[in-house]
Write a protein that holds these residues in place. Sequence first.
Motif, PDB file in Angstrom:
ATOM      1  N   THR A  19       0.850  -1.190   0.000  1.00  0.00           N
ATOM      2  CA  THR A  19       0.000   0.000   0.000  1.00  0.00           C
ATOM      3  C   THR A  19       0.885   1.239   0.000  1.00  0.00           C
ATOM      4  O   THR A  19       2.103   1.148   0.213  1.00  0.00           O
TER       5      THR A  19
ATOM      6  N   PHE B  65       1.062   3.466   2.202  1.00  0.00           N
ATOM      7  CA  PHE B  65       1.654   3.541   3.533  1.00  0.00           C
ATOM      8  C   PHE B  65       2.861   2.607   3.657  1.00  0.00           C
ATOM      9  O   PHE B  65       3.932   2.996   4.130  1.00  0.00           O
ATOM     10  N   GLU B  66       2.686   1.380   3.190  1.00  0.00           N
ATOM     11  CA  GLU B  66       3.782   0.412   3.300  1.00  0.00           C
ATOM     12  C   GLU B  66       4.976   0.799   2.429  1.00  0.00           C
ATOM     13  O   GLU B  66       6.134   0.568   2.792  1.00  0.00           O
TER      14      GLU B  66
ATOM     15  N   GLU C 100       5.514   4.806  12.264  1.00  0.00           N
ATOM     16  CA  GLU C 100       4.225   4.878  11.584  1.00  0.00           C
ATOM     17  C   GLU C 100       3.695   6.305  11.544  1.00  0.00           C
ATOM     18  O   GLU C 100       3.097   6.723  10.554  1.00  0.00           O
TER      19      GLU C 100
ATOM     20  N   GLU D 296       2.505   8.453   8.310  1.00  0.00           N
ATOM     21  CA  GLU D 296       1.165   9.049   8.273  1.00  0.00           C
ATOM     22  C   GLU D 296       1.263  10.558   8.078  1.00  0.00           C
ATOM     23  O   GLU D 296       0.503  11.141   7.300  1.00  0.00           O
TER      24      GLU D 296
ATOM     25  N   HIS E 173      -3.928   3.735   2.655  1.00  0.00           N
ATOM     26  CA  HIS E 173      -3.884   2.275   2.736  1.00  0.00           C
ATOM     27  C   HIS E 173      -4.359   1.616   1.451  1.00  0.00           C
ATOM     28  O   HIS E 173      -4.755   0.450   1.434  1.00  0.00           O
TER      29      HIS E 173
END
Lengths: 267, 299
Positions: A93, A95-96, A115, A119, A132
Amino acid sequence: MSAYCELFNLTKIYPSPKGPAVIVKDFNLRLTEGEFVTLIGHSGCGKSTVLSMVAGLNGITDGGIILAGRELAGPGPDRGVVFQSPSLLPWLTAFENVMLGINQVFFTAPKHEREQIAEYYLSVVGLADAMHKRPAELSQGMRQRVGIARAFALKPKMLLLDEPFGMLDSLTRYELQAVLLDLWRKNRISALMVTHDVDEALYLSDRVVCMTDGPEAEVGDIVEVKFPRPRDRKAVMEHPDYYPLRERLIEFLEVHAHRRRPKAGAA
Amino acid sequence: MSNPIVPSSLTASAAESGTKAALNLNSAGQKPYGGPDWSRFAKVDWLLLPLLGVVVVIVLWFALSATLSKDLPNPTRTWEASKSYVLEPFAYRGELDQGILRFTWLSLVLVAKGYVIALLVGTPLGFVLGLSKTMTKALDPIIQVLRPVSPLAWLPLGMVLFLGAGKQASELAALFTIAVCAMWPTVLNTAVGVRAIPTDYLNVAKVLKLSRWKTLTKVMIPATLPYMFAGFRLSLGIAWLVIVAAEMLTGRPGVGGFLWQQYNALVYEQIILCILTIGVVGFILDRLMSVVERRFKTA
Protein backbone atom coordinates in the motif's frame (compact mmCIF):
# COMPACT_ATOMS: atom_id res chain seq x y z
CA MET A 1 28.84 30.98 0.37
CA SER A 2 30.10 27.52 1.19
CA ALA A 3 29.00 24.65 -0.97
CA TYR A 4 26.77 22.09 0.69
CA CYS A 5 26.86 19.83 -2.28
CA GLU A 6 29.57 20.02 -4.87
CA LEU A 7 29.80 18.21 -8.17
CA PHE A 8 33.32 18.54 -9.51
CA ASN A 9 34.56 17.52 -12.96
CA LEU A 10 31.80 14.98 -13.07
CA THR A 11 32.31 12.81 -16.14
CA LYS A 12 30.45 9.83 -17.53
CA ILE A 13 31.92 7.71 -20.28
CA TYR A 14 30.28 4.54 -21.56
CA PRO A 15 32.40 2.08 -23.47
CA SER A 16 30.86 1.42 -26.85
CA PRO A 17 31.92 -0.62 -29.87
CA LYS A 18 32.86 2.61 -31.64
CA GLY A 19 35.13 3.66 -28.80
CA PRO A 20 34.25 5.42 -25.55
CA ALA A 21 31.07 7.51 -25.64
CA VAL A 22 31.44 10.61 -23.51
CA ILE A 23 27.98 11.50 -22.19
CA VAL A 24 28.85 14.13 -19.60
CA LYS A 25 32.20 15.88 -19.39
CA ASP A 26 33.67 17.99 -16.61
CA PHE A 27 30.35 18.97 -15.10
CA ASN A 28 30.83 21.41 -12.22
CA LEU A 29 28.10 22.63 -9.92
CA ARG A 30 27.86 23.85 -6.35
CA LEU A 31 24.70 23.95 -4.30
CA THR A 32 24.32 25.86 -1.06
CA GLU A 33 22.35 24.35 1.77
CA GLY A 34 18.62 24.56 1.20
CA GLU A 35 18.98 25.64 -2.39
CA PHE A 36 16.67 24.43 -5.13
CA VAL A 37 18.54 23.95 -8.39
CA THR A 38 17.03 22.77 -11.63
CA LEU A 39 18.85 21.24 -14.57
CA ILE A 40 17.24 21.87 -17.91
CA GLY A 41 18.31 20.73 -21.32
CA HIS A 42 17.10 18.78 -24.29
CA SER A 43 16.04 15.16 -23.96
CA GLY A 44 19.03 12.90 -23.93
CA CYS A 45 21.51 15.66 -23.16
CA GLY A 46 22.72 13.84 -20.08
CA LYS A 47 20.89 15.73 -17.35
CA SER A 48 19.32 12.57 -16.01
CA THR A 49 22.73 10.92 -16.11
CA VAL A 50 24.08 13.66 -13.85
CA LEU A 51 21.17 13.17 -11.46
CA SER A 52 21.51 9.42 -11.32
CA MET A 53 25.23 9.79 -10.65
CA VAL A 54 24.36 11.97 -7.68
CA ALA A 55 21.80 9.36 -6.61
CA GLY A 56 24.51 6.73 -6.88
CA LEU A 57 22.53 4.63 -9.32
CA ASN A 58 24.97 5.28 -12.13
CA GLY A 59 28.72 4.85 -11.77
CA ILE A 60 30.95 7.89 -11.96
CA THR A 61 33.73 7.66 -14.55
CA ASP A 62 35.70 10.65 -13.36
CA GLY A 63 35.37 13.53 -10.93
CA GLY A 64 33.24 13.27 -7.82
CA ILE A 65 30.40 14.47 -5.65
CA ILE A 66 30.71 15.85 -2.15
CA LEU A 67 27.60 16.10 0.01
CA ALA A 68 27.76 17.73 3.43
CA GLY A 69 31.51 17.33 3.59
CA ARG A 70 31.68 13.72 2.47
CA GLU A 71 32.43 12.26 -0.90
CA LEU A 72 29.58 10.06 -2.07
CA ALA A 73 30.14 6.46 -3.00
CA GLY A 74 27.10 4.55 -4.19
CA PRO A 75 23.44 5.07 -3.41
CA GLY A 76 22.02 5.71 0.01
CA PRO A 77 18.93 6.96 1.81
CA ASP A 78 20.64 10.27 2.63
CA ARG A 79 19.42 11.31 -0.80
CA GLY A 80 15.68 11.14 -1.35
CA VAL A 81 14.94 10.29 -4.95
CA VAL A 82 11.68 11.00 -6.72
CA PHE A 83 11.71 9.05 -9.95
CA GLN A 84 9.97 9.98 -13.16
CA SER A 85 7.65 7.02 -12.85
CA PRO A 86 6.51 6.84 -9.25
CA SER A 87 8.29 3.47 -8.87
CA LEU A 88 6.05 2.29 -6.08
CA LEU A 89 6.07 -1.38 -5.26
CA PRO A 90 2.63 -2.49 -6.47
CA TRP A 91 2.15 -5.19 -3.86
CA LEU A 92 2.48 -2.70 -1.00
CA THR A 93 0.00 0.00 0.00
CA ALA A 94 1.01 3.65 -0.20
CA PHE A 95 1.65 3.54 3.53
CA GLU A 96 3.78 0.41 3.30
CA ASN A 97 5.76 1.88 0.43
CA VAL A 98 6.67 4.86 2.59
CA MET A 99 7.32 2.62 5.60
CA LEU A 100 9.83 0.56 3.63
CA GLY A 101 12.23 3.50 3.59
CA ILE A 102 11.37 4.72 7.08
CA ASN A 103 12.07 1.32 8.60
CA GLN A 104 15.41 1.40 6.88
CA VAL A 105 16.46 4.86 8.03
CA PHE A 106 14.83 5.18 11.45
CA PHE A 107 15.26 1.56 12.53
CA THR A 108 16.06 2.66 16.07
CA ALA A 109 12.75 4.49 16.53
CA PRO A 110 9.82 2.61 18.07
CA LYS A 111 7.24 1.28 15.67
CA HIS A 112 4.48 3.77 16.43
CA GLU A 113 6.85 6.68 15.86
CA ARG A 114 7.85 5.31 12.49
CA GLU A 115 4.22 4.88 11.58
CA GLN A 116 3.53 8.43 12.65
CA ILE A 117 6.22 9.72 10.29
CA ALA A 118 4.67 7.87 7.37
CA GLU A 119 1.16 9.05 8.27
CA TYR A 120 2.37 12.62 8.65
CA TYR A 121 4.04 12.85 5.25
CA LEU A 122 1.24 11.04 3.47
CA SER A 123 -1.25 13.46 5.01
CA VAL A 124 0.85 16.45 4.03
CA VAL A 125 0.86 15.37 0.38
CA GLY A 126 -2.92 15.00 0.60
CA LEU A 127 -3.30 11.26 0.88
CA ALA A 128 -4.71 11.01 4.40
CA ASP A 129 -7.73 9.11 3.13
CA ALA A 130 -5.95 6.95 0.57
CA MET A 131 -2.81 5.88 2.37
CA HIS A 132 -3.88 2.27 2.74
CA LYS A 133 -4.64 1.80 -0.93
CA ARG A 134 -2.41 -0.01 -3.35
CA PRO A 135 -0.80 1.89 -6.22
CA ALA A 136 -3.18 0.26 -8.70
CA GLU A 137 -6.10 1.97 -6.99
CA LEU A 138 -4.42 5.39 -7.11
CA SER A 139 -4.28 7.85 -9.98
CA GLN A 140 -0.94 8.67 -11.55
CA GLY A 141 -0.87 11.98 -9.67
CA MET A 142 -1.62 10.31 -6.35
CA ARG A 143 1.13 7.78 -6.96
CA GLN A 144 3.62 10.55 -7.51
CA ARG A 145 2.39 12.15 -4.27
CA VAL A 146 3.37 8.92 -2.54
CA GLY A 147 6.74 9.12 -4.28
CA ILE A 148 7.25 12.63 -2.90
CA ALA A 149 6.15 11.61 0.59
CA ARG A 150 8.52 8.65 0.47
CA ALA A 151 11.46 10.89 -0.42
CA PHE A 152 10.74 13.52 2.24
CA ALA A 153 9.92 11.02 4.97
CA LEU A 154 13.53 9.85 5.04
CA LYS A 155 14.65 13.34 6.11
CA PRO A 156 17.35 13.22 3.44
CA LYS A 157 20.26 15.61 3.16
CA MET A 158 19.34 16.17 -0.42
CA LEU A 159 16.38 15.72 -2.69
CA LEU A 160 16.84 14.43 -6.21
CA LEU A 161 13.95 14.76 -8.62
CA ASP A 162 14.15 13.22 -12.06
CA GLU A 163 11.42 14.84 -14.17
CA PRO A 164 9.00 14.01 -11.37
CA PHE A 165 5.96 15.50 -13.08
CA GLY A 166 6.79 14.59 -16.67
CA MET A 167 4.09 11.94 -16.87
CA LEU A 168 1.27 14.03 -15.44
CA ASP A 169 -1.35 16.20 -17.11
CA SER A 170 -0.77 19.92 -16.61
CA LEU A 171 -3.46 20.43 -13.98
CA THR A 172 -2.13 17.63 -11.79
CA ARG A 173 1.37 18.90 -12.45
CA TYR A 174 0.47 22.33 -11.05
CA GLU A 175 -1.03 20.75 -7.96
CA LEU A 176 2.00 18.60 -7.32
CA GLN A 177 4.44 21.43 -7.91
CA ALA A 178 2.65 23.33 -5.15
CA VAL A 179 2.76 20.27 -2.88
CA LEU A 180 6.47 19.86 -3.53
CA LEU A 181 7.23 23.52 -2.99
CA ASP A 182 5.30 23.54 0.27
CA LEU A 183 7.14 20.50 1.63
CA TRP A 184 10.47 21.82 0.46
CA ARG A 185 9.87 25.17 2.12
CA LYS A 186 9.00 23.50 5.43
CA ASN A 187 11.99 21.16 5.36
CA ARG A 188 14.59 23.29 3.59
CA ILE A 189 16.27 20.39 1.90
CA SER A 190 18.71 21.10 -0.90
CA ALA A 191 17.12 19.90 -4.08
CA LEU A 192 18.39 19.05 -7.52
CA MET A 193 15.70 18.57 -10.12
CA VAL A 194 15.80 17.61 -13.76
CA THR A 195 13.10 18.88 -16.07
CA HIS A 196 12.58 20.15 -19.58
CA ASP A 197 9.67 22.35 -18.56
CA VAL A 198 10.91 25.94 -18.43
CA ASP A 199 7.92 27.23 -16.44
CA GLU A 200 8.33 24.48 -13.86
CA ALA A 201 12.01 25.36 -13.51
CA LEU A 202 11.24 29.04 -12.97
CA TYR A 203 8.42 28.42 -10.52
CA LEU A 204 10.38 26.07 -8.30
CA SER A 205 14.06 26.93 -8.39
CA ASP A 206 16.56 29.37 -7.02
CA ARG A 207 18.86 28.70 -9.92
CA VAL A 208 18.35 27.09 -13.28
CA VAL A 209 21.31 25.34 -14.83
CA CYS A 210 21.13 24.99 -18.58
CA MET A 211 23.01 22.04 -20.00
CA THR A 212 24.48 21.92 -23.46
CA ASP A 213 23.51 19.03 -25.70
CA GLY A 214 25.42 15.79 -25.35
CA PRO A 215 27.67 14.13 -26.08
CA GLU A 216 30.14 15.78 -23.73
CA ALA A 217 27.35 17.73 -22.06
CA GLU A 218 28.39 20.40 -19.62
CA VAL A 219 27.04 23.49 -17.90
CA GLY A 220 26.03 26.04 -20.52
CA ASP A 221 24.41 28.85 -18.60
CA ILE A 222 23.24 29.46 -15.06
CA VAL A 223 20.21 31.64 -14.45
CA GLU A 224 19.43 33.05 -11.00
CA VAL A 225 15.74 33.10 -10.20
CA LYS A 226 15.02 35.61 -7.48
CA PHE A 227 11.26 35.62 -7.14
CA PRO A 228 10.30 36.11 -3.51
CA ARG A 229 9.36 33.06 -1.52
CA PRO A 230 6.93 31.63 -0.55
CA ARG A 231 5.93 31.65 -4.16
CA ASP A 232 2.53 31.84 -5.62
CA ARG A 233 2.16 30.74 -9.21
CA LYS A 234 0.13 33.75 -10.23
CA ALA A 235 2.51 36.21 -8.57
CA VAL A 236 5.49 34.51 -10.17
CA MET A 237 3.97 34.68 -13.63
CA GLU A 238 3.06 38.33 -13.19
CA HIS A 239 6.52 39.24 -11.95
CA PRO A 240 8.24 41.63 -14.38
CA ASP A 241 11.31 39.36 -14.56
CA TYR A 242 9.32 36.29 -15.47
CA TYR A 243 9.10 36.69 -19.21
CA PRO A 244 12.65 37.95 -19.73
CA LEU A 245 13.95 34.92 -17.78
CA ARG A 246 11.66 32.59 -19.66
CA GLU A 247 12.83 34.06 -22.96
CA ARG A 248 16.44 33.65 -21.90
CA LEU A 249 15.97 29.98 -21.05
CA ILE A 250 14.03 29.22 -24.19
CA GLU A 251 16.54 31.04 -26.32
CA PHE A 252 19.30 29.02 -24.72
CA LEU A 253 17.48 25.79 -25.46
CA GLU A 254 16.75 26.83 -29.02
CA VAL A 255 20.08 28.34 -29.96
CA HIS A 256 22.99 27.90 -27.61
CA ALA A 257 22.44 24.36 -26.45
CA HIS A 258 23.27 23.11 -29.92
CA ARG A 259 26.40 25.18 -30.35
CA ARG A 260 29.46 23.12 -29.65
CA ARG A 261 31.92 25.14 -27.74
CA PRO A 262 35.68 24.81 -28.14
CA LYS A 263 37.07 22.38 -25.59
CA ALA A 264 38.95 24.82 -23.43
CA GLY A 265 36.82 27.89 -24.02
CA ALA A 266 34.08 29.41 -21.92
CA ALA A 267 30.81 30.59 -23.37
CA MET B 1 -39.22 -0.02 -27.47
CA SER B 2 -39.72 1.75 -30.74
CA ASN B 3 -36.54 1.74 -32.67
CA PRO B 4 -36.34 3.85 -35.83
CA ILE B 5 -33.73 1.65 -37.48
CA VAL B 6 -35.69 -1.59 -37.40
CA PRO B 7 -35.55 -3.11 -40.89
CA SER B 8 -39.07 -3.32 -42.27
CA SER B 9 -38.67 -6.92 -43.37
CA LEU B 10 -37.93 -8.02 -39.80
CA THR B 11 -40.87 -6.23 -38.25
CA ALA B 12 -43.10 -7.67 -40.93
CA SER B 13 -42.00 -11.24 -40.32
CA ALA B 14 -42.36 -10.78 -36.58
CA ALA B 15 -45.88 -9.53 -37.00
CA GLU B 16 -46.75 -12.43 -39.31
CA SER B 17 -45.89 -15.23 -36.93
CA GLY B 18 -48.11 -14.01 -34.15
CA THR B 19 -47.42 -16.22 -31.13
CA LYS B 20 -43.73 -16.49 -31.85
CA ALA B 21 -43.29 -12.77 -32.00
CA ALA B 22 -45.23 -12.30 -28.79
CA LEU B 23 -43.07 -14.87 -27.02
CA ASN B 24 -39.90 -13.22 -28.20
CA LEU B 25 -41.04 -9.81 -27.10
CA ASN B 26 -41.92 -11.08 -23.64
CA SER B 27 -38.68 -12.86 -23.02
CA ALA B 28 -36.46 -10.43 -24.81
CA GLY B 29 -37.81 -7.39 -23.05
CA GLN B 30 -35.70 -4.64 -24.59
CA LYS B 31 -35.01 -6.39 -27.86
CA PRO B 32 -36.11 -4.02 -30.59
CA TYR B 33 -35.98 -6.59 -33.37
CA GLY B 34 -38.21 -9.22 -31.84
CA GLY B 35 -35.53 -11.69 -32.91
CA PRO B 36 -34.05 -14.54 -30.87
CA ASP B 37 -32.75 -13.69 -27.41
CA TRP B 38 -29.07 -14.53 -27.63
CA SER B 39 -28.33 -14.08 -23.95
CA ARG B 40 -30.68 -16.94 -23.15
CA PHE B 41 -29.07 -19.04 -25.85
CA ALA B 42 -25.64 -18.36 -24.40
CA LYS B 43 -26.60 -20.14 -21.19
CA VAL B 44 -27.92 -23.11 -23.10
CA ASP B 45 -24.71 -22.93 -25.07
CA TRP B 46 -22.37 -23.87 -22.29
CA LEU B 47 -24.72 -26.39 -20.81
CA LEU B 48 -26.20 -28.10 -23.81
CA LEU B 49 -23.21 -28.21 -26.14
CA PRO B 50 -20.83 -29.90 -23.70
CA LEU B 51 -23.57 -32.43 -22.92
CA LEU B 52 -23.95 -33.02 -26.62
CA GLY B 53 -20.20 -33.64 -26.84
CA VAL B 54 -20.38 -36.19 -24.05
CA VAL B 55 -23.27 -37.98 -25.70
CA VAL B 56 -21.42 -38.16 -29.02
CA VAL B 57 -18.34 -39.60 -27.35
CA ILE B 58 -20.41 -42.22 -25.51
CA VAL B 59 -22.16 -43.20 -28.72
CA LEU B 60 -18.80 -43.55 -30.48
CA TRP B 61 -17.55 -45.61 -27.55
CA PHE B 62 -20.57 -47.94 -27.88
CA ALA B 63 -19.99 -48.20 -31.60
CA LEU B 64 -16.28 -48.88 -31.19
CA SER B 65 -16.77 -51.61 -28.62
CA ALA B 66 -19.42 -53.22 -30.78
CA THR B 67 -17.48 -53.18 -34.02
CA LEU B 68 -13.74 -52.62 -34.29
CA SER B 69 -12.51 -53.35 -30.81
CA LYS B 70 -14.52 -56.19 -29.30
CA ASP B 71 -12.35 -56.34 -26.17
CA LEU B 72 -13.16 -52.80 -25.19
CA PRO B 73 -15.94 -52.92 -22.59
CA ASN B 74 -18.87 -50.77 -23.64
CA PRO B 75 -20.14 -47.94 -21.38
CA THR B 76 -22.80 -50.02 -19.62
CA ARG B 77 -20.38 -52.78 -18.81
CA THR B 78 -17.82 -50.26 -17.63
CA TRP B 79 -20.37 -48.68 -15.34
CA GLU B 80 -21.52 -52.04 -13.97
CA ALA B 81 -17.96 -53.06 -13.15
CA SER B 82 -16.90 -49.67 -11.81
CA LYS B 83 -20.03 -49.04 -9.78
CA SER B 84 -18.67 -50.45 -6.55
CA TYR B 85 -15.54 -48.31 -6.81
CA VAL B 86 -17.51 -45.15 -7.42
CA LEU B 87 -20.40 -45.71 -5.03
CA GLU B 88 -18.11 -46.79 -2.20
CA PRO B 89 -15.25 -44.43 -2.94
CA PHE B 90 -13.46 -45.01 0.36
CA ALA B 91 -13.82 -48.79 0.61
CA TYR B 92 -10.73 -50.84 1.44
CA ARG B 93 -10.90 -54.39 0.17
CA GLY B 94 -7.22 -55.00 -0.25
CA GLU B 95 -3.99 -53.29 -1.20
CA LEU B 96 -4.90 -52.95 -4.86
CA ASP B 97 -8.67 -53.07 -4.51
CA GLN B 98 -9.84 -49.84 -2.95
CA GLY B 99 -12.49 -47.20 -3.61
CA ILE B 100 -11.59 -44.74 -6.32
CA LEU B 101 -11.28 -41.73 -4.02
CA ARG B 102 -9.09 -43.72 -1.69
CA PHE B 103 -6.79 -44.47 -4.59
CA THR B 104 -6.93 -40.83 -5.65
CA TRP B 105 -5.97 -39.77 -2.16
CA LEU B 106 -2.95 -42.08 -2.17
CA SER B 107 -1.85 -40.65 -5.51
CA LEU B 108 -2.40 -37.09 -4.36
CA VAL B 109 -0.29 -37.59 -1.26
CA LEU B 110 2.58 -38.91 -3.34
CA VAL B 111 2.21 -36.09 -5.85
CA ALA B 112 2.11 -33.51 -3.08
CA LYS B 113 5.39 -34.79 -1.65
CA GLY B 114 7.14 -34.85 -5.01
CA TYR B 115 5.69 -31.50 -5.96
CA VAL B 116 6.90 -29.85 -2.76
CA ILE B 117 10.39 -31.19 -3.43
CA ALA B 118 10.19 -29.83 -6.99
CA LEU B 119 9.24 -26.36 -5.73
CA LEU B 120 11.83 -26.37 -2.94
CA VAL B 121 14.58 -27.21 -5.40
CA GLY B 122 13.21 -25.45 -8.45
CA THR B 123 12.44 -22.00 -7.04
CA PRO B 124 15.91 -21.27 -5.61
CA LEU B 125 17.49 -22.73 -8.73
CA GLY B 126 15.34 -20.42 -10.83
CA PHE B 127 16.41 -17.46 -8.73
CA VAL B 128 20.06 -18.34 -9.13
CA LEU B 129 19.63 -18.64 -12.89
CA GLY B 130 17.73 -15.36 -13.06
CA LEU B 131 20.30 -13.47 -11.03
CA SER B 132 23.51 -14.78 -12.51
CA LYS B 133 24.41 -14.77 -16.17
CA THR B 134 27.34 -17.03 -15.41
CA MET B 135 25.07 -19.64 -13.85
CA THR B 136 22.67 -19.39 -16.76
CA LYS B 137 25.46 -20.01 -19.21
CA ALA B 138 26.76 -22.91 -17.16
CA LEU B 139 23.47 -24.64 -16.45
CA ASP B 140 21.18 -23.80 -19.32
CA PRO B 141 22.50 -26.48 -21.72
CA ILE B 142 22.09 -29.16 -19.03
CA ILE B 143 18.55 -28.01 -18.29
CA GLN B 144 17.61 -27.97 -21.94
CA VAL B 145 18.91 -31.51 -22.32
CA LEU B 146 17.30 -32.90 -19.17
CA ARG B 147 13.96 -31.16 -19.60
CA PRO B 148 12.54 -33.30 -22.42
CA VAL B 149 13.45 -36.60 -20.74
CA SER B 150 10.34 -38.70 -20.09
CA PRO B 151 9.36 -39.79 -16.57
CA LEU B 152 9.52 -43.36 -17.85
CA ALA B 153 13.24 -42.84 -18.33
CA TRP B 154 13.84 -41.18 -14.98
CA LEU B 155 12.11 -43.84 -12.93
CA PRO B 156 14.63 -46.66 -13.47
CA LEU B 157 17.40 -44.22 -12.59
CA GLY B 158 15.53 -43.36 -9.40
CA MET B 159 15.20 -47.06 -8.58
CA VAL B 160 18.95 -47.49 -9.02
CA LEU B 161 19.69 -44.38 -6.95
CA PHE B 162 17.62 -45.57 -4.00
CA LEU B 163 18.37 -49.26 -4.29
CA GLY B 164 19.94 -49.17 -0.86
CA ALA B 165 16.73 -47.88 0.72
CA GLY B 166 15.10 -51.31 0.60
CA LYS B 167 11.34 -51.15 1.04
CA GLN B 168 11.31 -47.39 0.63
CA ALA B 169 13.05 -47.57 -2.73
CA SER B 170 9.93 -47.46 -4.86
CA GLU B 171 8.46 -44.48 -3.06
CA LEU B 172 11.74 -42.57 -3.14
CA ALA B 173 12.18 -43.39 -6.81
CA ALA B 174 8.68 -42.14 -7.53
CA LEU B 175 9.30 -38.92 -5.60
CA PHE B 176 12.58 -38.43 -7.40
CA THR B 177 10.88 -38.86 -10.77
CA ILE B 178 8.04 -36.49 -9.94
CA ALA B 179 10.42 -33.85 -8.62
CA VAL B 180 12.85 -34.07 -11.52
CA CYS B 181 10.12 -33.91 -14.16
CA ALA B 182 7.91 -31.30 -12.52
CA MET B 183 10.69 -28.94 -11.55
CA TRP B 184 11.53 -27.38 -14.92
CA PRO B 185 8.60 -25.02 -15.49
CA THR B 186 9.16 -23.61 -12.00
CA VAL B 187 12.87 -23.19 -12.64
CA LEU B 188 12.45 -21.53 -16.01
CA ASN B 189 9.52 -19.30 -15.08
CA THR B 190 11.19 -18.12 -11.90
CA ALA B 191 14.33 -17.29 -13.86
CA VAL B 192 12.32 -15.33 -16.43
CA GLY B 193 10.47 -13.54 -13.64
CA VAL B 194 13.67 -12.54 -11.88
CA ARG B 195 15.11 -11.19 -15.12
CA ALA B 196 11.90 -9.25 -15.68
CA ILE B 197 11.95 -7.37 -12.36
CA PRO B 198 11.62 -3.70 -13.37
CA THR B 199 14.80 -1.67 -12.84
CA ASP B 200 12.63 0.89 -11.07
CA TYR B 201 11.94 -1.52 -8.23
CA LEU B 202 15.60 -2.43 -7.92
CA ASN B 203 16.52 1.25 -7.91
CA VAL B 204 14.14 1.81 -5.01
CA ALA B 205 15.93 -0.96 -3.15
CA LYS B 206 19.31 0.55 -4.00
CA VAL B 207 18.36 4.08 -3.01
CA LEU B 208 17.02 2.86 0.32
CA LYS B 209 20.15 0.74 0.69
CA LEU B 210 18.14 -2.35 1.57
CA SER B 211 20.27 -5.28 2.63
CA ARG B 212 20.58 -8.20 0.21
CA TRP B 213 18.15 -10.21 2.28
CA LYS B 214 15.59 -7.42 2.40
CA THR B 215 15.98 -6.73 -1.31
CA LEU B 216 15.27 -10.39 -1.92
CA THR B 217 12.29 -10.72 0.41
CA LYS B 218 10.73 -7.28 0.07
CA VAL B 219 11.35 -6.57 -3.60
CA MET B 220 12.56 -9.47 -5.70
CA ILE B 221 10.35 -12.29 -4.46
CA PRO B 222 7.10 -10.28 -4.52
CA ALA B 223 7.98 -8.97 -7.98
CA THR B 224 8.63 -12.50 -9.22
CA LEU B 225 5.58 -14.13 -7.62
CA PRO B 226 3.27 -13.93 -10.64
CA TYR B 227 5.87 -15.69 -12.79
CA MET B 228 6.62 -18.19 -10.06
CA PHE B 229 2.98 -19.14 -9.75
CA ALA B 230 2.63 -19.57 -13.48
CA GLY B 231 5.51 -22.02 -13.16
CA PHE B 232 3.99 -23.71 -10.11
CA ARG B 233 0.80 -24.33 -12.03
CA LEU B 234 2.57 -25.93 -14.97
CA SER B 235 4.69 -27.96 -12.58
CA LEU B 236 1.63 -29.30 -10.81
CA GLY B 237 0.17 -30.43 -14.11
CA ILE B 238 3.34 -32.33 -14.92
CA ALA B 239 3.59 -33.81 -11.42
CA TRP B 240 0.11 -35.25 -11.86
CA LEU B 241 1.01 -36.64 -15.28
CA VAL B 242 4.08 -38.31 -13.87
CA ILE B 243 2.32 -39.94 -10.93
CA VAL B 244 0.48 -42.34 -13.17
CA ALA B 245 3.64 -43.47 -14.89
CA ALA B 246 5.45 -43.74 -11.58
CA GLU B 247 2.71 -45.86 -10.03
CA MET B 248 2.47 -48.08 -13.05
CA LEU B 249 6.14 -48.89 -13.00
CA THR B 250 6.51 -49.25 -9.25
CA GLY B 251 3.19 -51.01 -8.64
CA ARG B 252 2.31 -48.67 -5.82
CA PRO B 253 -1.37 -48.43 -4.90
CA GLY B 254 -3.03 -45.37 -6.40
CA VAL B 255 -5.05 -44.50 -9.47
CA GLY B 256 -2.22 -45.28 -11.85
CA GLY B 257 -1.20 -48.43 -10.03
CA PHE B 258 -4.79 -49.64 -10.02
CA LEU B 259 -5.15 -49.01 -13.73
CA TRP B 260 -2.03 -50.96 -14.55
CA GLN B 261 -2.90 -53.81 -12.23
CA GLN B 262 -6.36 -54.23 -13.70
CA TYR B 263 -4.90 -54.22 -17.18
CA ASN B 264 -2.41 -56.91 -16.24
CA ALA B 265 -5.18 -58.93 -14.65
CA LEU B 266 -7.09 -58.70 -17.93
CA VAL B 267 -9.89 -56.77 -16.23
CA TYR B 268 -10.46 -53.94 -18.67
CA GLU B 269 -13.59 -52.43 -17.22
CA GLN B 270 -11.91 -50.08 -14.77
CA ILE B 271 -9.34 -48.64 -17.16
CA ILE B 272 -11.71 -45.98 -18.38
CA LEU B 273 -12.82 -45.23 -14.84
CA CYS B 274 -9.20 -44.56 -13.95
CA ILE B 275 -8.62 -42.40 -17.01
CA LEU B 276 -11.66 -40.30 -16.17
CA THR B 277 -10.58 -39.97 -12.55
CA ILE B 278 -7.07 -38.89 -13.54
CA GLY B 279 -8.50 -36.35 -15.95
CA VAL B 280 -11.00 -34.89 -13.52
CA VAL B 281 -8.46 -34.62 -10.70
CA GLY B 282 -5.94 -33.00 -13.04
CA PHE B 283 -8.57 -30.53 -14.17
CA ILE B 284 -9.54 -29.65 -10.59
CA LEU B 285 -5.90 -29.19 -9.59
CA ASP B 286 -5.33 -26.86 -12.53
CA ARG B 287 -8.44 -24.82 -11.66
CA LEU B 288 -7.34 -24.53 -8.05
CA MET B 289 -3.89 -23.37 -9.08
CA SER B 290 -5.29 -20.83 -11.47
CA VAL B 291 -7.38 -19.36 -8.65
CA VAL B 292 -4.25 -19.05 -6.52
CA GLU B 293 -2.31 -17.68 -9.48
CA ARG B 294 -4.91 -15.02 -10.20
CA ARG B 295 -4.69 -13.84 -6.63
CA PHE B 296 -1.05 -12.98 -7.25
CA LYS B 297 -1.60 -11.50 -10.70
CA THR B 298 -2.68 -8.16 -9.28
CA ALA B 299 0.55 -7.82 -7.34
